[in-house]
Design a protein around this motif. Structure first.
Motif, PDB file in Angstrom:
ATOM      1  N   GLN A 119       0.827  -1.212   0.000  1.00  0.00           N
ATOM      2  CA  GLN A 119       0.000   0.000   0.000  1.00  0.00           C
ATOM      3  C   GLN A 119       0.860   1.260   0.000  1.00  0.00           C
ATOM      4  OE1 GLN A 119      -3.274  -0.167   2.971  1.00  0.00           O
ATOM      5  NE2 GLN A 119      -2.622  -2.261   3.351  1.00  0.00           N
ATOM      6  N   ILE A 120       2.034   1.162  -0.579  1.00  0.00           N
ATOM      7  CA  ILE A 120       2.997   2.254  -0.469  1.00  0.00           C
ATOM      8  C   ILE A 120       2.503   3.540  -1.124  1.00  0.00           C
ATOM      9  CG2 ILE A 120       4.369   1.859  -2.560  1.00  0.00           C
ATOM     10  CD1 ILE A 120       6.873   2.078  -0.722  1.00  0.00           C
ATOM     11  N   ASN A 121       1.621   3.407  -2.115  1.00  0.00           N
ATOM     12  CA  ASN A 121       1.109   4.618  -2.778  1.00  0.00           C
ATOM     13  C   ASN A 121       0.172   5.411  -1.883  1.00  0.00           C
ATOM     14  OD1 ASN A 121      -0.740   2.458  -3.017  1.00  0.00           O
ATOM     15  ND2 ASN A 121      -1.802   3.495  -4.677  1.00  0.00           N
ATOM     16  N   ASN A 122      -0.198   4.860  -0.738  1.00  0.00           N
ATOM     17  CA  ASN A 122      -1.035   5.579   0.237  1.00  0.00           C
ATOM     18  C   ASN A 122      -0.243   6.041   1.456  1.00  0.00           C
ATOM     19  OD1 ASN A 122      -3.515   5.286  -1.184  1.00  0.00           O
ATOM     20  ND2 ASN A 122      -3.656   3.162  -0.476  1.00  0.00           N
ATOM     21  N   GLN A 123       1.080   5.907   1.412  1.00  0.00           N
ATOM     22  CA  GLN A 123       1.907   6.156   2.588  1.00  0.00           C
ATOM     23  C   GLN A 123       2.726   7.440   2.448  1.00  0.00           C
ATOM     24  OE1 GLN A 123       1.229   4.138   4.892  1.00  0.00           O
ATOM     25  NE2 GLN A 123       0.649   2.195   3.970  1.00  0.00           N
ATOM     26  N   SER A 124       2.957   8.083   3.579  1.00  0.00           N
ATOM     27  CA  SER A 124       3.833   9.253   3.642  1.00  0.00           C
ATOM     28  C   SER A 124       5.148   8.837   4.293  1.00  0.00           C
ATOM     29  CB  SER A 124       3.180  10.367   4.455  1.00  0.00           C
ATOM     30  OG  SER A 124       2.025  10.851   3.789  1.00  0.00           O
ATOM     31  N   ILE A 125       6.249   9.206   3.640  1.00  0.00           N
ATOM     32  CA  ILE A 125       7.571   8.714   4.048  1.00  0.00           C
ATOM     33  C   ILE A 125       8.531   9.894   4.216  1.00  0.00           C
ATOM     34  CG2 ILE A 125       9.512   7.240   3.374  1.00  0.00           C
ATOM     35  CD1 ILE A 125       7.496   5.661   1.626  1.00  0.00           C
ATOM     36  N   LEU A 126       9.349   9.819   5.252  1.00  0.00           N
ATOM     37  CA  LEU A 126      10.380  10.827   5.501  1.00  0.00           C
ATOM     38  C   LEU A 126      11.741  10.151   5.545  1.00  0.00           C
ATOM     39  CD1 LEU A 126      11.284  13.721   6.321  1.00  0.00           C
ATOM     40  CD2 LEU A 126      10.941  13.005   8.704  1.00  0.00           C
ATOM     41  N   ILE A 127      12.682  10.681   4.793  1.00  0.00           N
ATOM     42  CA  ILE A 127      14.064  10.216   4.814  1.00  0.00           C
ATOM     43  C   ILE A 127      14.910  11.239   5.559  1.00  0.00           C
ATOM     44  CG2 ILE A 127      16.088   9.696   3.401  1.00  0.00           C
ATOM     45  CD1 ILE A 127      14.210   8.711   1.216  1.00  0.00           C
ATOM     46  N   LEU A 128      15.667  10.782   6.539  1.00  0.00           N
ATOM     47  CA  LEU A 128      16.591  11.630   7.280  1.00  0.00           C
ATOM     48  C   LEU A 128      17.988  11.446   6.710  1.00  0.00           C
ATOM     49  CD1 LEU A 128      15.362  10.858  10.927  1.00  0.00           C
ATOM     50  CD2 LEU A 128      14.665  12.752   9.445  1.00  0.00           C
ATOM     51  N   GLY A 129      18.533  12.514   6.140  1.00  0.00           N
ATOM     52  CA  GLY A 129      19.836  12.443   5.502  1.00  0.00           C
ATOM     53  C   GLY A 129      19.709  12.553   3.997  1.00  0.00           C
ATOM     54  N   ALA A 130      20.802  12.982   3.348  1.00  0.00           N
ATOM     55  CA  ALA A 130      20.771  13.160   1.894  1.00  0.00           C
ATOM     56  C   ALA A 130      22.067  12.674   1.248  1.00  0.00           C
ATOM     57  CB  ALA A 130      20.524  14.632   1.558  1.00  0.00           C
ATOM     58  N   GLY A 131      22.699  11.685   1.873  1.00  0.00           N
ATOM     59  CA  GLY A 131      23.929  11.116   1.336  1.00  0.00           C
ATOM     60  C   GLY A 131      23.649  10.036   0.299  1.00  0.00           C
ATOM     61  N   GLY A 132      24.687   9.240   0.012  1.00  0.00           N
ATOM     62  CA  GLY A 132      24.567   8.229  -1.031  1.00  0.00           C
ATOM     63  C   GLY A 132      23.491   7.200  -0.763  1.00  0.00           C
ATOM     64  N   ALA A 133      23.415   6.685   0.474  1.00  0.00           N
ATOM     65  CA  ALA A 133      22.390   5.695   0.802  1.00  0.00           C
ATOM     66  C   ALA A 133      21.002   6.303   0.704  1.00  0.00           C
ATOM     67  CB  ALA A 133      22.624   5.138   2.203  1.00  0.00           C
ATOM     68  N   ALA A 134      20.864   7.546   1.168  1.00  0.00           N
ATOM     69  CA  ALA A 134      19.568   8.226   1.095  1.00  0.00           C
ATOM     70  C   ALA A 134      19.113   8.366  -0.346  1.00  0.00           C
ATOM     71  CB  ALA A 134      19.665   9.591   1.758  1.00  0.00           C
ATOM     72  N   LYS A 135      20.031   8.720  -1.231  1.00  0.00           N
ATOM     73  CA  LYS A 135      19.677   8.874  -2.639  1.00  0.00           C
ATOM     74  C   LYS A 135      19.191   7.565  -3.241  1.00  0.00           C
ATOM     75  CE  LYS A 135      23.538  10.864  -4.020  1.00  0.00           C
ATOM     76  NZ  LYS A 135      24.521  11.489  -4.949  1.00  0.00           N
ATOM     77  N   GLY A 136      19.885   6.474  -2.922  1.00  0.00           N
ATOM     78  CA  GLY A 136      19.473   5.184  -3.444  1.00  0.00           C
ATOM     79  C   GLY A 136      18.090   4.791  -2.971  1.00  0.00           C
ATOM     80  N   ILE A 137      17.826   5.005  -1.690  1.00  0.00           N
ATOM     81  CA  ILE A 137      16.520   4.677  -1.122  1.00  0.00           C
ATOM     82  C   ILE A 137      15.445   5.586  -1.702  1.00  0.00           C
ATOM     83  CG2 ILE A 137      15.191   4.692   1.024  1.00  0.00           C
ATOM     84  CD1 ILE A 137      17.816   3.842   2.439  1.00  0.00           C
ATOM     85  N   PHE A 138      15.753   6.876  -1.834  1.00  0.00           N
ATOM     86  CA  PHE A 138      14.779   7.829  -2.381  1.00  0.00           C
ATOM     87  C   PHE A 138      14.341   7.422  -3.788  1.00  0.00           C
ATOM     88  CE2 PHE A 138      13.542  11.526  -4.815  1.00  0.00           C
ATOM     89  CZ  PHE A 138      12.723  12.239  -3.946  1.00  0.00           C
ATOM     90  N   TYR A 139      15.290   7.157  -4.669  1.00  0.00           N
ATOM     91  CA  TYR A 139      14.946   6.857  -6.054  1.00  0.00           C
ATOM     92  C   TYR A 139      14.206   5.533  -6.191  1.00  0.00           C
ATOM     93  CZ  TYR A 139      17.442  10.909  -7.815  1.00  0.00           C
ATOM     94  OH  TYR A 139      17.824  12.201  -8.094  1.00  0.00           O
TER      95      TYR A 139
END
Length: 267
Positions: A119-139
């Motif tokens: 149900q991920i299209n109904n979820q709100s998500i926050l990522i803490l950090g903007a490094g390499g791992a964060a970018k991979g998870i974000f995309y």
């Protein structure tokens, strides 16, 4: 006989040898997985020599995920988008770069909380950090079109470089994020804050999270970081960093060997 390894600095804390030796055993393959602790000035020579060595592939960890790119012949789609590499495969005397971090996180989320994942299209998500791992998870999360996908970072300009790529996304500083945690169904801590030997560090207080939110930390030493411990006190469900570690490793192993090993993982 597979010859595999990990480059980075430092690497002596890594669990990767145990993980990949487990995968080799599960797939009835012979092989070794070595740690190569490299100084920055050794990186180019190591990769040059790898082209003519018996190494089949290596993982790349901090601080070299971006620095290896000029010495490679090609990148897969994920590595190109992220401008970061965590897996290198030798094909003849050519070196090909890949990035399995984001895919590994998505698979660990799917395995740990399948109902949330579905149900991920109904979820709100926050990522803490903007490094390499964060970018991979974000995309990787972006490709599943969550309702909201925000990024909080000390340097807002780094966060905005990520959020500009998704219309349902905004950047913020950590102080603001700390006050808004009750808006999110999943909170992902992607920095090295709280990692050994600094176990008493806390990136933000999770006291404003909503009950039953999922709180995730990609740090795996210690397994139960202070951030996770505090989040659990306020009613969060936890997701541990070693889960991502195993699933991104499984995807690297598949790149090197063609063997699928996700089904062998028991965390």
């Amino acid at each position: 006989m597979y010859r595999l390894g990990l480059i980075g600095h430092p690497v002596n804390h890594s669990n990767s040898p145990d993980i990949h030796h487990f995968f080799l055993k599960q797939t009835n393959n012979n092989g070794t997985y070595r740690l190569f602790d490299l100084q920055a000035e050794e990186l180019e020579e190591f990769l040059k020599n790898m082209r003519h060595s018996d190494l089949n592939g290596i993982n790349v960890t901090v601080p070299y995920k971006e620095r290896v790119i000029p010495f490679l012949d090609d990148l897969d789609e994920h590595a190109q988008k992220l401008n970061a590499v965590n897996t290198i495969k030798r094909k003849g005397n050519r070196l090909i770069g890949y990035n399995t971090d984001g895919e590994g996180y998505i698979e660990s989320l799917n395995q740990t909380y399948p109902n949330f994942y579905n149900q991920i299209n109904n979820q709100s998500i926050l990522i803490l950090g903007a490094g390499g791992a964060a970018k991979g998870i974000f995309y990787s999360l972006k490709s599943h079109a969550p309702k909201q996908l925000d990024v909080a970072n000390r340097t807002i300009s780094k966060a905005s470089k990520m959020t500009n790529h998704y219309e349902h996304s905004q950047e913020m500083d950590l102080e603001y994020a700390e006050k808004q945690l009750d808006q999110y169904d999943l909170i992902i801590q992607t920095t090295n804050v709280g990692m050994e030997p600094n176990e008493n560090e806390l990136i933000i207080s999770p006291k404003t999270i909503k009950e039953n939110a999922i709180v995730s930390d990609i740090v795996y030493k210690p397994k139960r970081t202070l951030f996770l411990t505090e989040a659990e006190r306020y009613g969060a469900h936890l997701m541990f960093g070693e889960s991502m570690l195993w699933y991104q490793a499984a995807k690297s192993f598949n790149i090197w060997t063609g063997e699928s090993v996700e089904h062998t993982i028991r965390i």
